[in-house]
Design a protein around this motif. Sequence first.
Motif, short mmCIF file in Angstrom:
data_model
loop_
_atom_site.label_atom_id
_atom_site.label_comp_id
_atom_site.label_asym_id
_atom_site.label_seq_id
_atom_site.Cartn_x
_atom_site.Cartn_y
_atom_site.Cartn_z
N SER A 169 11.80 19.68 126.05
CA SER A 169 13.01 19.00 126.52
C SER A 169 12.63 17.72 127.25
CB SER A 169 13.80 19.92 127.46
OG SER A 169 14.89 19.23 128.04
N GLY A 196 15.97 18.81 131.34
CA GLY A 196 15.59 19.83 132.31
C GLY A 196 14.43 20.67 131.80
N TYR A 197 13.84 21.44 132.72
CA TYR A 197 12.73 22.32 132.37
C TYR A 197 13.33 23.69 132.06
CZ TYR A 197 8.03 24.38 132.64
OH TYR A 197 6.84 25.00 132.36
N VAL A 198 13.21 24.15 130.83
CA VAL A 198 13.83 25.40 130.38
C VAL A 198 12.75 26.34 129.88
CG1 VAL A 198 15.53 26.45 128.84
CG2 VAL A 198 15.92 24.15 129.73
N LYS A 256 16.61 27.69 133.76
CA LYS A 256 16.64 26.23 133.73
C LYS A 256 16.36 25.70 135.13
CE LYS A 256 20.04 24.09 131.60
NZ LYS A 256 21.38 23.49 131.34
N HIS A 257 15.42 24.77 135.22
CA HIS A 257 15.05 24.17 136.50
C HIS A 257 15.33 22.67 136.42
CE1 HIS A 257 12.37 22.42 139.56
NE2 HIS A 257 12.52 23.56 140.19
N SER A 258 15.98 22.15 137.45
CA SER A 258 16.29 20.72 137.49
C SER A 258 15.59 20.06 138.67
CB SER A 258 17.81 20.52 137.62
OG SER A 258 18.12 19.16 137.80
N LEU A 272 22.50 22.28 139.13
CA LEU A 272 22.59 23.59 138.51
C LEU A 272 23.55 24.52 139.25
CD1 LEU A 272 18.93 24.14 137.29
CD2 LEU A 272 20.92 23.30 136.04
N ASP A 306 25.42 24.74 128.58
CA ASP A 306 25.14 23.47 129.26
C ASP A 306 26.36 22.56 129.43
OD1 ASP A 306 22.65 24.53 129.07
OD2 ASP A 306 21.74 22.93 127.94
#
Length: 392
Positions: free
Chosen positions: A39, A42-44, A57-59, A94, A258
Amino acid sequence: MNTVVDTAALSGFCSGQIRDAAATLWPGEETSLGPVAPSVTGYVQQIEVGGRSFFAKHSLLGVSLVSVMRGSCGSWEKVVAEQTAYAASPTSLLQREAAHLDALAAGGLDVARPAGCAGGVLFTEPVTGPTLADLVFKAPQQTGELLGRTLTALEVLQRPIVAEQADRAAITERGIDATFRRKFNGISGQPYLDQLGTARLEERTRRGIAIVVRQVIARLLRLRLAPALGPAQVLYGDLKPEHVLFPDGPDGRLVFIDPGLQRGPTHADTAKLASRTVLSLIAAPPPEGTTAVLDGVDAFVQEQLRPMNRAMGGLYLRKLLVTWLMDTINITTTYLSAPPGLPLPAHAGAVVERVEAVCTLLDRVSALLMADAEPASSWRLAMSHAAKAATR
């Protein structure tokens, strides 16, 4: 563009944050981290907690991974220092997304179910099945029907429980116009464009692309100032084809992921669907399906025009085309500026490989709009240019 954050540092930090958040939400449960989804935003990462599977999911500070890695938020040490406070904020990206999913479910829309949100990490239950993008590629003749069903399902957006959440905690940073203004402002926009594609394009190609991108952006900055088209409506806000899934197959229910609820012009969700469908077509045309996909996009848009008079329909088409181009240039420049160490989704890599065709389309349609041609004719010509871009 110089990379100030390497992939290993970013990946290690985000995965650690996901593990810590899972321990907070489910203390004592055995945790196993799975694959990371490529991605640029975001980090998924997939995760199992106590035998249950989730997407985590990390933002980072609510901005894209590309922006963080390129130093838009400062040094890595600064990002890490500020992330703790950001993640704890009830207004973090998030936290708002989790609230949006809850409101949409309460309003009657099938969505990915939130399982918990802590420490800047949102956990959702997995949704399996093909995406809208998958189905369009496999069955191009169904494009118009699938796009239409997607928009019909989103009529729930105007229900009070959803509208109240959109007004209370909008995710405006996912809006097309907001992203365009943020990326291409007069201060930071120029250095960004000066170095666009340095890590992913041959120098001669890069220089040619940079010239076209600058010209298109200059046109769009003028074109986007057209009068508003009626009152603002509640928008899904990030209506990409890959955010719409069909777990029971093409004739079954739709499930959305999302969201980015916000108020905006009525054409914006339609524009993003059109933009991303055409971009996917150019990047990876289905076998002998180009005409069918574009005919479907056209039928989908014509259905939106059906209740409008000629003047209103013309304004709608013109604003739709401008917003379509803005969205396409937003995401294309993000792909081009991604550091070489950041894995790109397959679709993104295909767009980079076909970026000359994409930019030719952007150039021709934006020039058409600047000429102020009759909107219906502009739309037909835009579809013709899209067909040529997909077959170059």
